[in-house]
Write a protein that holds these residues in place. Sequence first.
Motif, PDB file in Angstrom:
ATOM      1  N   ASN A  34       0.666  -1.119   0.027  1.00  0.00           N
ATOM      2  CA  ASN A  34       0.058   0.002  -0.022  1.00  0.00           C
ATOM      3  C   ASN A  34       0.915   1.338   0.034  1.00  0.00           C
ATOM      4  OD1 ASN A  34      -3.049  -1.035   0.533  1.00  0.00           O
ATOM      5  ND2 ASN A  34      -1.891  -2.080   1.970  1.00  0.00           N
ATOM      6  N   THR A  35       1.508   1.597  -1.323  1.00  0.00           N
ATOM      7  CA  THR A  35       2.305   2.447  -1.359  1.00  0.00           C
ATOM      8  C   THR A  35       1.806   3.928  -1.905  1.00  0.00           C
ATOM      9  OG1 THR A  35       2.732   1.957  -3.406  1.00  0.00           O
ATOM     10  CG2 THR A  35       4.125   1.118  -1.862  1.00  0.00           C
ATOM     11  N   ARG A  36       0.227   4.143  -1.971  1.00  0.00           N
ATOM     12  CA  ARG A  36      -0.293   5.240  -2.683  1.00  0.00           C
ATOM     13  C   ARG A  36      -0.257   6.300  -1.546  1.00  0.00           C
ATOM     14  NH1 ARG A  36      -4.306   2.070  -1.396  1.00  0.00           N
ATOM     15  NH2 ARG A  36      -6.168   2.734  -0.323  1.00  0.00           N
ATOM     16  N   THR A  37      -0.340   7.687  -1.894  1.00  0.00           N
ATOM     17  CA  THR A  37      -0.404   8.721  -1.019  1.00  0.00           C
ATOM     18  C   THR A  37      -1.901   8.908  -0.424  1.00  0.00           C
ATOM     19  OG1 THR A  37       1.365   9.801  -2.209  1.00  0.00           O
ATOM     20  CG2 THR A  37      -0.009  11.126  -0.941  1.00  0.00           C
ATOM     21  N   THR A  38      -2.006   9.293   0.506  1.00  0.00           N
ATOM     22  CA  THR A  38      -3.257   9.431   1.351  1.00  0.00           C
ATOM     23  C   THR A  38      -3.327  10.535   2.306  1.00  0.00           C
ATOM     24  OG1 THR A  38      -5.151   8.375   2.510  1.00  0.00           O
ATOM     25  CG2 THR A  38      -2.872   7.855   3.124  1.00  0.00           C
ATOM     26  N   THR A  70      -0.639  14.735   4.159  1.00  0.00           N
ATOM     27  CA  THR A  70      -0.492  14.108   3.350  1.00  0.00           C
ATOM     28  C   THR A  70       0.598  13.246   3.224  1.00  0.00           C
ATOM     29  OG1 THR A  70      -1.839  15.495   1.918  1.00  0.00           O
ATOM     30  CG2 THR A  70      -0.632  13.783   0.676  1.00  0.00           C
ATOM     31  N   PRO A 118       2.536   9.095   2.193  1.00  0.00           N
ATOM     32  CA  PRO A 118       2.328   7.891   1.978  1.00  0.00           C
ATOM     33  C   PRO A 118       1.736   6.719   2.753  1.00  0.00           C
ATOM     34  CG  PRO A 118       4.757   8.288   1.354  1.00  0.00           C
ATOM     35  CD  PRO A 118       4.071   9.208   2.264  1.00  0.00           C
ATOM     36  N   TRP A 170       2.087   3.845   3.569  1.00  0.00           N
ATOM     37  CA  TRP A 170       2.946   2.611   3.845  1.00  0.00           C
ATOM     38  C   TRP A 170       3.422   3.204   5.550  1.00  0.00           C
ATOM     39  CZ3 TRP A 170       7.994   3.170   4.606  1.00  0.00           C
ATOM     40  CH2 TRP A 170       8.851   4.236   4.079  1.00  0.00           C
TER      41      TRP A 170
END
Length: 85
Positions: free
Chosen positions: A45-49, A59, A61, A63
């Motif tokens: 789960n490497t997407r930015t959130t 904001t 990553p 992970w």
Amino acid sequence: MSPKTSQSGGRPAGGKRGGLGGMLTPARVTVLLLAILALIFIFENTRTTEIRLLIPEVTMPLWVALLGTGVIGALCGAFFMKGRG
């Protein structure tokens, strides 16, 4: 002879074995496998959130947030288990 001082079969008192066999208990293997699965989940789960930390929204990553939460959980578990032993 006292049970504490007698030894049978060359084993130390308490029945503990030396070497790698004494380190790999079923509980330790289970914890190791769960830790590996958690790390795989975290790094998949490497997407930015966007994460809300009390008041500010940051904001980062995903992970990093998952790994941070896992480390905090491990530290809390170690702290509470320390008193039981």
